[in-house]
Write an enzyme that holds these catalytic residues in place. Structure first.
Site, PDB file in Angstrom:
ATOM      1  N   CYS A 129      31.388  40.486  43.253  1.00 46.20           N
ATOM      2  CA  CYS A 129      31.866  41.506  44.189  1.00 46.20           C
ATOM      3  C   CYS A 129      31.804  42.992  43.393  1.00 46.20           C
ATOM      4  O   CYS A 129      31.528  43.683  43.860  1.00 46.20           O
ATOM      5  CB  CYS A 129      33.298  41.301  44.866  1.00 46.20           C
ATOM      6  SG  CYS A 129      34.522  40.935  43.435  1.00 46.20           S
ATOM      7  N   GLU A 189      40.465  41.465  49.664  1.00 44.99           N
ATOM      8  CA  GLU A 189      39.593  41.521  48.565  1.00 44.99           C
ATOM      9  C   GLU A 189      38.232  41.449  49.118  1.00 44.99           C
ATOM     10  O   GLU A 189      37.760  40.154  49.282  1.00 44.99           O
ATOM     11  CB  GLU A 189      39.779  41.060  47.044  1.00 44.99           C
ATOM     12  CG  GLU A 189      41.113  41.192  46.664  1.00 44.99           C
ATOM     13  CD  GLU A 189      41.213  42.056  45.866  1.00 44.99           C
ATOM     14  OE1 GLU A 189      40.316  43.085  45.731  1.00 44.99           O
ATOM     15  OE2 GLU A 189      42.191  42.710  45.368  1.00 44.99           O
TER      16      GLU A 189
END
Length: 499
Positions: free
Chosen positions: A287, A253
Site C-alpha cells: 500500500c 487502512e
C-alpha cells in the site's frame, strides 16, 4: 524446503490442509498447496458470541498481565521466524528477505505492546470547581475484528492483535482468502504462547477463513466493538458505512498512490536506491509502494537513465531463491490488471519501458513481470488511480508549488516523500501547506514504515491509524471522571441552582 515441509514445520499438516473448497495457490508457481474448509455465516455469529464472553474475563485482567501474553507471543515468533518468513514468501510471493522482515515487524510490535501495557495513561485535568479532581481513564473497548490483505499477511494482524490484546480486547481474524495459511500458522504460534500464559479465557483469539458473506456477518455484528480493515478503497466503502450504521468503530487502512518529489538539489544516487526499493519491492504490491515520480525537469535526464538501468538489472525470479529482488505478482489476474493499466497509460500519451511477462516457460501459472516505468505527459486518469503492480509513473515539474500540487492531486493520501538538500523545500513539504498524506518523509522512500510511528493516511486511504504512537487509543474507550472530595456542590460554569 518444499511447501509441505514449510507447512509441517509450523504445525500445519493433514486434515487442516485438505477437505475444503477453498484452493490456496502459491504465487511462486501457481500450484495449489492446500484446500481449506471455509467458515459459514453461522460460524461468524458463534465467533462473535464467544469473543463477547471472552471479553467479560479479559477486560478485568490487569494490563501488565495482558502484556505478558504478548511478550510470550513475541518469544514464540522469534523461535518461528525462519519458518514463518518462508511461508510468507511461499504464500504471498514476497522475496525471503521481505518475508523475514515482516515477521521481524511482528516481533517489534510485540515488544512495543509489552511496554505499552504499563503505559495506558490518562490525564489529570485541572477542575474549575474547588475540592474537585477531574481525570480521564481508559478501558477495554470490546471484541476486535481484524480483516487483513494478502500483501502483508501477518504483520497487519500483529499490529492490531498485539495492541488489542494489551488493551483488553479479544480478537477475531478474517485473513485474505489468498493467504489463509499464514494466518493458521500464526494461530498455532499464539496457541503456544497461550499455553505458557496459562489462564487466558477461551476464544481470546479466533480465525475465520471465508468469503464476503462471512466478512459482512462479522462487520454487521453489534458484539464486534471495533473493525480494523486493511484492503482496497472499494472494500472500505463497504465496510465503513456498515460499521457506522450500527455506531461501531472502525480503523480503515485503504489505498495508496504514493509520490516522490525529486528536486534539483537531491542526491540522485540516494534517490535511485530509494525509488527502486519503494517501487519494485514486493513487486509493487505494498500500500506504500512508490507509484508516482515527480522530477524537476532539470534533473530528469540525469535520473532516468540510472533508474532504467537499475530496473533492467533487478533479478526477477522465485522469491525463495537467494538473490531474487522481484518476486511474482500474487496471481495472473493481477498481471492482466497491470497490462490494462499500461495500455491506458499508452493511450493517455505515456511511453512505457518494461512491463513484459517473464519466466513463463518455467512458471506458466505464475505472474513474473519486469517492473515498468511509464513516462507520462501529466497526471492523467490512470496515474491518479491505484494499480497494485510495479508501475512507476514519471512526470516533470518546473516550480516547487506545482510539485506539491501534483503530489496532493490524487484521491489517496497514504504516504509521500521528497528528496532534497534544500531545508526550505523539506520543511515546506512537511508543513500544513505541503504533503496531505498521513506519512511524509524527507530523503527516504514512502515505504518501509517503522512500528514506532502511527501508520495510516487521509482521504480515500480511510483516515485510520495502526501500530505505534498513540494508536492504542482506538482500541479503548475513554471516560472522563470528576471526583468531588469537598462538602459543597459547586456547579461548572458558575451556574447557580439553589432550591
Amino acid at each position: 524446503m518444499s511447501s509441505s515441509e514449510i507447512l509441517a514445520a509450523l504445525g500445519l499438516s493433514g486434515d487442516v490442509l485438505s477437505g475444503g473448497m477453498l484452493p490456496v495457490r502459491s504465487p511462486v508457481d501457481g500450484a495449489v498447496i492446500a484446500q481449506l474448509r471455509e467458515a459459514t455465516v453461522a460460524d461468524a455469529g458463534a465467533a462473535a458470541a464467544a469473543a463477547a464472553e471472552a471479553f467479560k474475563v479479559w477486560r478485568s485482567v490487569p494490563a501488565p498481565r495482558r502484556g505478558e501474553l504478548v511478550r510470550l507471543l513475541g518469544e514464540e515468533l522469534r523461535a518461528a521466524k525462519a519458518e514463518l518468513g518462508r511461508l510468507v514468501s511461499l504464500e504471498a510471493g514476497k522475496i525471503l528477505q521481505e518475508g523475514l522482515g515482516e515477521v521481524q515487524e511482528m516481533i517489534d510490535i510485540c515488544d512495543f505492546a509489552v511496554g505499552l501495557s504499563r503505559q495506558l495513561y490518562g490525564l489529570t485535568i485541572a477542575s474549575e470547581r474547588p475540592g474537585h479532581r477531574m481525570m480521564e481513564t481508559w478501558h477495554p473497548l470490546g471484541p476486535t475484528l481484524i480483516i487483513s490483505a494478502f500483501n502483508f499477511p501477518v504483520a497487519v494482524w500483529s499490529w492490531n492483535a498485539a495492541l488489542a490484546l494489551v488493551c483488553g480486547n479479544p480478537v477475531i481474524w478474517k485473513p485474505s482468502e489468498k493467504t489463509p495459511l499464514t494466518a493458521l500458522a500464526c494461530g498455532k504460534i499464539l496457541e503456544k504462547a497461550l499455553a505458557r500464559f496459562g489462564d487466558a479465557p477461551a476464544n481470546l483469539s479466533q480465525i475465520l477463513i471465508g468469503g464476503r458473506a462471512v466478512g459482512e456477518a462479522l462487520v454487521d455484528d453489534e458484539r464486534i466493538a471495533l473493525v480494523s480493515a486493511t484492503g482496497s478503497t472499494r472494500m472500505g466503502r463497504q465496510v465503513g458505512p456498515r460499521v457506522a450504521k450500527r455506531f461501531g468503530r472502525s480503523i480503515l487502512e485503504l489505498g495508496g498512490n504514493n509520490a516522490m518529489i525529486v528536486t534539483p538539489s537531491a542526491d540522485l544516487d540516494l534517490a535511485v536506491r530509494a525509488i527502486v526499493f519503494s517501487a519494485i519491492g514486493t513487486c509493487g504490491q505494498r500500500c506504500t509502494s512508490l507509484r508516482r515520480l515527480i522530477v524537476h525537469e532539470s534533473v530528469k535526464d540525469a535520473l532516468l537513465p540510472k533508474l532504467k538501468a537499475a530496473y533492467a538489472s533487478a533479478p526477477v525470479g522465485s522469491p525463495l531463491d537467494a538473490g531474487t529482488l522481484v518476486g511474482p505478482l500474487v496471481d495472473l489476474d493481477s498481471y492482466h490488471r497491470m497490462q490494462g493499466a499500461l495500455e491506458a497509460a499508452r493511450a493517455e500519451g505515456g511511453t512505457v519501458t518494461g512491463g513484459e511477462r517473464l519466466l513463463e516457460d518455467r512458471f506458466p501459472n505464475a505472474a513474473y513481470i519486469r517492473p515498468a516505468i511509464a513516462e507520462m505527459p501529466g497526471q492523467t486518469d490512470i496515474v491518479r488511480a491505484e494499480t497494485f503492480a510495479p508501475i512507476l509513473y514519471v512526470m516533470t515539474y518546473t516550480d516547487f508549488e506545482t510539485a506539491i500540487a501534483l503530489q496532493n492531486d490524487v484521491p489517496q493520501g497514504l504516504s509521500s516523500c521528497i528528496f532534497t538538500n534544500d531545508v526550505r523545500e523539506a520543511e515546506t513539504f512537511l508543513s500544513a501547506a505541503g504533503s496531505d498524506c498521513g506519512i511524509a518523509n524527507v530523503n527516504i522512500g514512502p515505504s518501509g514504515a517503522e512500528i514506532g510511528g502511527a501508520f495510516g493516511g487521509e482521504k480515500e486511504t480511510g483516515g485510520g491509524r495502526e501500530s505505534g504512537s498513540d494508536a492504542w487509543k482506538a482500541y479503548m474507550r475513554r471516560a472522563t471522571n470528576t471526583v468531588n472530595y469537598s462538602r459543597a456542590l459547586p456547579l461548572a460554569q458558575g451556574i447557580s441552582f439553589d432550591l
